[in-house]
Design an enzyme around this catalytic site. Structure first.
Site, PDB file in Angstrom:
ATOM      1  N   GLY A 208       0.842  -1.204   0.000  1.00 41.22           N
ATOM      2  CA  GLY A 208       0.000   0.000   0.000  1.00 41.22           C
ATOM      3  C   GLY A 208       0.865   1.236   0.000  1.00 41.22           C
ATOM      4  O   GLY A 208       2.061   1.179  -0.305  1.00 41.22           O
ATOM      5  N   ASN A 209       0.282   2.365   0.312  1.00 37.27           N
ATOM      6  CA  ASN A 209       1.054   3.608   0.420  1.00 37.27           C
ATOM      7  C   ASN A 209       0.406   4.519   1.454  1.00 37.27           C
ATOM      8  O   ASN A 209      -0.610   4.181   2.051  1.00 37.27           O
ATOM      9  CB  ASN A 209       1.204   4.283  -0.946  1.00 37.27           C
ATOM     10  CG  ASN A 209      -0.136   4.644  -1.538  1.00 37.27           C
ATOM     11  OD1 ASN A 209      -0.859   5.467  -0.988  1.00 37.27           O
ATOM     12  ND2 ASN A 209      -0.498   4.004  -2.655  1.00 37.27           N
TER      13      ASN A 209
END
Ligand code: PMT
Length: 401
Positions: A208-209
């Site tokens: 993810g980020n």
């Protein structure tokens, strides 16, 4: 006809000396044609009587979720309202609102509401300046609520400085401007992508980020406020838009975001791509949790679809596509390359080199790059104000032949 005519407003009053101004505010709102229902916290009644407000608004004032005889339905109240205006909002009420502590009818109705919420703080200057208060204000703004700024001057304590509740006339003007803004994108359909994507590795882990969705949400709220019909394709974010004209489609992976964007773009006048989409995903997501073994673990990553490029390719005359570029180096050159490659009409550049810009903060510092090499540079400001700047430029493009 004024633009507050027929608006249903929940006026929340908490316990501050500024509560006397709420009577003037109620009167002004009614004069503008609004229907006003007052909710008071228990301590507000020490500063202004419910009888005064009930007489002015011609409605009973609610200050308890329930009494021995009756239960006041905070869910119905929350859903009834076109707007909640909390004035004055004390430090305690800000704290309750920020953490969702629904131990009074005002906070309970606030949590149940889907409409825009405005809060006008009132307190002494040191209470206002305290990091705890400022953090609560930031949190409330990050949930999409609107701060009506405090004024400065002599305070009830005798000290002088910021902390005075905005004057009732200023609050009414703020609301008027809020609803006036609803015209410039009326009849337009806007598609916005926002938030991160999560690419599963196994049932427990993902790639993810750090995107929170705040920038895209601010754009969705602002476009809706200007009268647009907004479809927000939102990756995993703990935030939700409050404006009723925002239709939110929740997705998790880049592929899901891709499908939703492809479905809705043909019908849109404007696409704004604020999402931080994972460029890669694990080739296969393990159906079971991957067990730890000695040595290293190798994951094979494959390319995700480039949503922006796909929309850019399918763009029809009359449609506008606005991209974002999040850069850490060679900002201008990289952004210009994306503008060209993805067939954007303009691109919003934000850089992680700028303090207070980018991921998971309430502010951003942007430049907007256009195809004709024009660049508009903006100061660091709250994401709500950044959204206004972006949509002002979009509207300028719409007006060009
Ligand atoms: O959500 P916040 O915490 O408020 O943070 C906001 C933000 C930093 C995420 C936002 O301001 C921002 O910069 N979004 C774009 C981030 C990004 O991934 O940029 P990029 O340079 O990698 O991508 C360029 C453009 O292509 C973007 O419009 C992106 O949405 C789009 N893209 C990228 C890859 C992909 N597979 N599909 C895409 O559509």
């Amino acid at each position: 006809m004024t633009n507050l005519k027929g608006k249903k407003i929940l006026l929340g009053i908490s316990g501050s000396i500024a509560a006397y101004k709420s009577a003037f505010l109620a009167r002004l709102l009614i004069k503008e044609g609004a229907e006003v229902q007052v909710l008071m916290t228990p301590s507000a009644a020490a500063f202004i009587t419910p009888l005064t407000l009930a007489t002015l608004t011609k409605r009973p004032v609610f200050s308890e979720v329930s009494t021995e005889e009756s239960w006041n339905n905070h869910v119905e109240l929350g859903l009834w309202a076109d707007a909640i205006v909390i004035a004055p909002a004390t430090a305690t009420t800000l704290s309750r609102l920020a953490c969702g502590l629904a131990d009074n009818i005002l906070v309970a109705a606030y949590l149940s509401a889907r409409c825009p919420v405005f809060f006008a703080p009132a307190m002494d200057l040191d209470m206002w300046a305290h990091p705890a208060t400022q953090e609560n204000v930031r949190r409330l703004q990050s949930y999409g609520n609107h701060l009506i700024p405090v004024g400065g001057g002599e305070l009830a304590s005798g000290l002088t400085g910021p902390g005075r509740m905005a004057e009732p006339e200023a609050i009414v003007e703020y609301l008027r401007r809020f609803w006036q803004g609803g015209q410039s994108l009326a009849g337009r359909k806007v598609l916005i992508t926002a938030g991160p994507t999560y690419e599963p590795i196994d049932p427990v882990r993902f790639i993810g980020n750090r995107s929170s969705g705040k920038m895209g949400l601010a754009l969705a709220e602002e476009a809706a406020r200007r009268g647009a019909q907004v479809t927000l394709v939102l990756g995993p974010s703990r935030l939700s838009p409050r404006h009723p004209a925002v239709q939110t489609i929740r997705v998790e992976t880049a592929e899901e975001m891709h499908q939703a964007a492809l479905r809705h773009f043909p019908d849109a006048d404007i696409g704004i791509l604020a999402a931080a989409v994972s460029d890669y995903r694990p080739k296969e997501a393990s159906p079971e949790k991957i067990k730890k073994k000695s040595g290293s673990l190798h994951l094979e990553l494959v390319l995700n679809p480039d949503i922006a490029a796909a929309l850019g390719k399918s763009k029809k005359p009359g449609q506008l596509l606005v991209g974002f570029a999040l850069e850490t180096q060679n900002e201008l050159a990289n952004a210009l390359e994306k503008l060209e490659k993805k067939n954007f009409d303009c691109i919003v550049l934000n850089s992680l080199q700028d303090a207070g810009a980018g991921f998971n903060v309430d502010t951003n510092k942007i430049s907007i790059l256009h195809k004709n090499n024009k660049i508009s540079n903006f100061e660091l400001k709250p994401k709500a104000a950044v959204a206004e700047d972006i949509l002002d430029e979009v509207e300028m493009l719409l007006r060009q032949p």
